[in-house]
Design a protein around this motif. Structure first.
Motif, PDB file in Angstrom:
ATOM      1  N   LEU A   1       0.824  -1.210   0.000  1.00  0.00           N
ATOM      2  CA  LEU A   1       0.000   0.000   0.000  1.00  0.00           C
ATOM      3  C   LEU A   1       0.861   1.264   0.000  1.00  0.00           C
ATOM      4  CD1 LEU A   1      -2.820  -1.080   2.476  1.00  0.00           C
ATOM      5  CD2 LEU A   1      -3.139  -0.449   0.074  1.00  0.00           C
ATOM      6  N   ALA A   2       2.055   1.147   0.578  1.00  0.00           N
ATOM      7  CA  ALA A   2       2.982   2.282   0.625  1.00  0.00           C
ATOM      8  C   ALA A   2       3.887   2.342  -0.601  1.00  0.00           C
ATOM      9  CB  ALA A   2       3.826   2.204   1.889  1.00  0.00           C
ATOM     10  N   GLY A   3       3.674   1.425  -1.537  1.00  0.00           N
ATOM     11  CA  GLY A   3       4.473   1.418  -2.752  1.00  0.00           C
ATOM     12  C   GLY A   3       5.811   0.737  -2.614  1.00  0.00           C
ATOM     13  N   ARG A   4       5.950  -0.089  -1.563  1.00  0.00           N
ATOM     14  CA  ARG A   4       7.208  -0.794  -1.330  1.00  0.00           C
ATOM     15  C   ARG A   4       6.981  -2.303  -1.476  1.00  0.00           C
ATOM     16  NH1 ARG A   4       6.804   2.363   3.361  1.00  0.00           N
ATOM     17  NH2 ARG A   4       6.480   0.434   4.538  1.00  0.00           N
ATOM     18  N   PRO A   5       8.023  -3.070  -1.813  1.00  0.00           N
ATOM     19  CA  PRO A   5       7.881  -4.529  -1.853  1.00  0.00           C
ATOM     20  C   PRO A   5       7.741  -5.104  -0.452  1.00  0.00           C
ATOM     21  CG  PRO A   5      10.163  -3.916  -2.207  1.00  0.00           C
ATOM     22  CD  PRO A   5       9.378  -2.631  -2.203  1.00  0.00           C
ATOM     23  N   ALA A   6       7.222  -6.308  -0.361  1.00  0.00           N
ATOM     24  CA  ALA A   6       7.088  -6.972   0.936  1.00  0.00           C
ATOM     25  C   ALA A   6       8.469  -7.165   1.559  1.00  0.00           C
ATOM     26  CB  ALA A   6       6.402  -8.319   0.767  1.00  0.00           C
ATOM     27  N   GLN A   7       8.565  -6.852   2.845  1.00  0.00           N
ATOM     28  CA  GLN A   7       9.848  -6.954   3.546  1.00  0.00           C
ATOM     29  C   GLN A   7      10.337  -8.395   3.622  1.00  0.00           C
ATOM     30  OE1 GLN A   7       9.732  -5.369   7.516  1.00  0.00           O
ATOM     31  NE2 GLN A   7      11.800  -6.013   8.022  1.00  0.00           N
ATOM     32  N   THR A   8       9.410  -9.298   3.930  1.00  0.00           N
ATOM     33  CA  THR A   8       9.726 -10.733   3.992  1.00  0.00           C
ATOM     34  C   THR A   8       8.734 -11.440   3.074  1.00  0.00           C
ATOM     35  OG1 THR A   8      10.373 -10.439   6.314  1.00  0.00           O
ATOM     36  CG2 THR A   8      10.089 -12.700   5.542  1.00  0.00           C
ATOM     37  N   PRO A   9       9.063 -11.591   1.789  1.00  0.00           N
ATOM     38  CA  PRO A   9       8.074 -12.071   0.825  1.00  0.00           C
ATOM     39  C   PRO A   9       7.794 -13.568   0.851  1.00  0.00           C
ATOM     40  CG  PRO A   9      10.155 -11.675  -0.268  1.00  0.00           C
ATOM     41  CD  PRO A   9      10.331 -11.209   1.148  1.00  0.00           C
ATOM     42  N   LEU A  10       8.627 -14.320   1.557  1.00  0.00           N
ATOM     43  CA  LEU A  10       8.448 -15.775   1.569  1.00  0.00           C
ATOM     44  C   LEU A  10       8.673 -16.316   2.972  1.00  0.00           C
ATOM     45  CD1 LEU A  10       7.968 -18.264  -0.263  1.00  0.00           C
ATOM     46  CD2 LEU A  10      10.444 -18.431  -0.520  1.00  0.00           C
ATOM     47  N   THR A  11       7.667 -16.979   3.541  1.00  0.00           N
ATOM     48  CA  THR A  11       7.788 -17.612   4.849  1.00  0.00           C
ATOM     49  C   THR A  11       7.235 -19.027   4.766  1.00  0.00           C
ATOM     50  OG1 THR A  11       5.625 -16.809   5.630  1.00  0.00           O
ATOM     51  CG2 THR A  11       7.550 -15.408   6.077  1.00  0.00           C
ATOM     52  N   LYS A  12       7.505 -19.820   5.778  1.00  0.00           N
ATOM     53  CA  LYS A  12       7.063 -21.213   5.789  1.00  0.00           C
ATOM     54  C   LYS A  12       5.661 -21.318   6.391  1.00  0.00           C
ATOM     55  CE  LYS A  12       8.335 -25.814   7.473  1.00  0.00           C
ATOM     56  NZ  LYS A  12       9.316 -26.596   8.252  1.00  0.00           N
ATOM     57  N   PRO A  13       4.701 -21.840   5.631  1.00  0.00           N
ATOM     58  CA  PRO A  13       3.353 -22.008   6.186  1.00  0.00           C
ATOM     59  C   PRO A  13       3.328 -23.136   7.222  1.00  0.00           C
ATOM     60  CG  PRO A  13       3.467 -23.002   4.025  1.00  0.00           C
ATOM     61  CD  PRO A  13       4.785 -22.307   4.239  1.00  0.00           C
ATOM     62  N   ILE A  14       2.558 -22.933   8.266  1.00  0.00           N
ATOM     63  CA  ILE A  14       2.403 -23.942   9.304  1.00  0.00           C
ATOM     64  C   ILE A  14       0.927 -24.326   9.365  1.00  0.00           C
ATOM     65  CG2 ILE A  14       2.613 -24.446  11.763  1.00  0.00           C
ATOM     66  CD1 ILE A  14       4.871 -22.401  11.876  1.00  0.00           C
ATOM     67  N   GLY A  15       0.641 -25.602   9.130  1.00  0.00           N
ATOM     68  CA  GLY A  15      -0.749 -26.006   9.143  1.00  0.00           C
ATOM     69  C   GLY A  15      -0.910 -27.458   8.753  1.00  0.00           C
ATOM     70  N   CYS A  16      -2.100 -27.791   8.273  1.00  0.00           N
ATOM     71  CA  CYS A  16      -2.433 -29.168   7.918  1.00  0.00           C
ATOM     72  C   CYS A  16      -2.124 -29.417   6.442  1.00  0.00           C
ATOM     73  CB  CYS A  16      -3.907 -29.435   8.161  1.00  0.00           C
ATOM     74  SG  CYS A  16      -4.436 -29.144   9.862  1.00  0.00           S
ATOM     75  N   ALA A  17      -1.610 -30.604   6.142  1.00  0.00           N
ATOM     76  CA  ALA A  17      -1.311 -30.970   4.762  1.00  0.00           C
ATOM     77  C   ALA A  17      -2.584 -31.012   3.923  1.00  0.00           C
ATOM     78  CB  ALA A  17      -0.608 -32.325   4.725  1.00  0.00           C
ATOM     79  N   ILE A  18      -2.461 -30.632   2.657  1.00  0.00           N
ATOM     80  CA  ILE A  18      -3.592 -30.684   1.745  1.00  0.00           C
ATOM     81  C   ILE A  18      -4.025 -32.130   1.539  1.00  0.00           C
ATOM     82  CG2 ILE A  18      -4.409 -30.149  -0.582  1.00  0.00           C
ATOM     83  CD1 ILE A  18      -3.834 -27.692   1.094  1.00  0.00           C
ATOM     84  N   LYS A  19      -5.315 -32.363   1.500  1.00  0.00           N
ATOM     85  CA  LYS A  19      -5.855 -33.693   1.250  1.00  0.00           C
ATOM     86  C   LYS A  19      -6.163 -33.802  -0.247  1.00  0.00           C
ATOM     87  CE  LYS A  19      -5.645 -34.105   5.647  1.00  0.00           C
ATOM     88  NZ  LYS A  19      -5.156 -32.741   5.903  1.00  0.00           N
ATOM     89  N   TRP A  20      -5.212 -34.350  -1.004  1.00  0.00           N
ATOM     90  CA  TRP A  20      -5.360 -34.428  -2.448  1.00  0.00           C
ATOM     91  C   TRP A  20      -6.251 -35.608  -2.833  1.00  0.00           C
ATOM     92  CZ3 TRP A  20      -3.856 -30.142  -4.522  1.00  0.00           C
ATOM     93  CH2 TRP A  20      -2.755 -29.438  -3.987  1.00  0.00           C
ATOM     94  N   LYS A  21      -6.921 -35.459  -3.956  1.00  0.00           N
ATOM     95  CA  LYS A  21      -7.759 -36.547  -4.476  1.00  0.00           C
ATOM     96  C   LYS A  21      -6.868 -37.621  -5.097  1.00  0.00           C
ATOM     97  CE  LYS A  21     -11.840 -33.715  -5.374  1.00  0.00           C
ATOM     98  NZ  LYS A  21     -12.813 -33.228  -6.371  1.00  0.00           N
TER      99      LYS A  21
END
Length: 206
Positions: A186-206
């Motif tokens: 919103l301030a016209g700047r890139p994300a300071q930390t653009p990549l982080t590790k998601p923590i959660g439940c694994a996707i249940k693939w078909k």
């Protein structure tokens, strides 16, 4: 529930999920700076949702989440708060349920409708029943967030990962990654930390 018990439940949940699904490998998907292809999904209010619905916005906070996952449940109020804060500024939330509903009854479309109604979601909640959208993004967990910035009519990927650094205790969050990313954009700047590790439940693939 005190923090100690909560952490134990989370650890046990992770162990059970990993035992059932195996360690999730990093999936291939969009890279930072890529333009996201349009898609069409059915939302819980029976509307067709696509990126075209958000062409008047500055960007979009895409959250892959689910009904059954304990991490998604913990983050639910924080996702609502993100939408309430940033939707008026041009960055609404779009929640997408990517799991195979046959794996968990809580993730069926009818249960999604009930959850959205009971929690009064202020954002659209859609089902990726073919899992094509989840695979194109490279989602591995719920919740997992993708912040898109609209430039020249295209939605460009600017952030991927976790909502913040503390799923267990919202009082002691040190980094609010999505909040920081959107505030920077919103301030016209890139994300300071653009990549982080998601923590959660694994996707249940078909």
């Amino acid at each position: 529930m005190n923090t100690r018990i909560f952490r134990l439940i989370m650890i046990l949940s992770i162990l059970l999920l990993n035992q059932r699904n195996g360690w999730a490998q990093l999936a291939k998907g969009y890279n930072l700076g890529d333009a996201v292809a349009d898609f069409q999904l059915k939302s819980v209010d029976d509307r067709s949702i696509s990126l075209a619905n958000y062409k008047a916005q500055k960007g979009l906070i895409v959250v892959f989440t689910s009904n059954h996952c304990p991490f998604a449940k913990v983050y639910e109020d924080r996702i609502v708060a993100l939408d309430r804060k940033f939707s008026p500024q041009g960055y609404p939330v779009l929640a997408i349920m990517p799991n195979d509903p046959a794996a968990y009854e809580d993730d069926t479309f009818e249960q999604m409708k009930m959850r959205a109604r009971d929690k009064a979601y202020p954002f659209s909640y859609a089902m990726d029943d073919t899992q094509v959208v989840a695979r194109s993004f490279g989602v591995t967990r719920t919740p997992q967030v993708y912040v898109l910035n609209q430039r020249d009519g295209r939605f460009i990927l600017e952030y991927v990962g976790a909502i913040d650094d503390n799923p267990q205790d919202p009082v002691n969050i040190q980094r609010r990654y999505v909040d920081e990313a959107v505030t920077s954009l919103l301030a016209g700047r890139p994300a300071q930390t653009p990549l982080t590790k998601p923590i959660g439940c694994a996707i249940k693939w078909k």
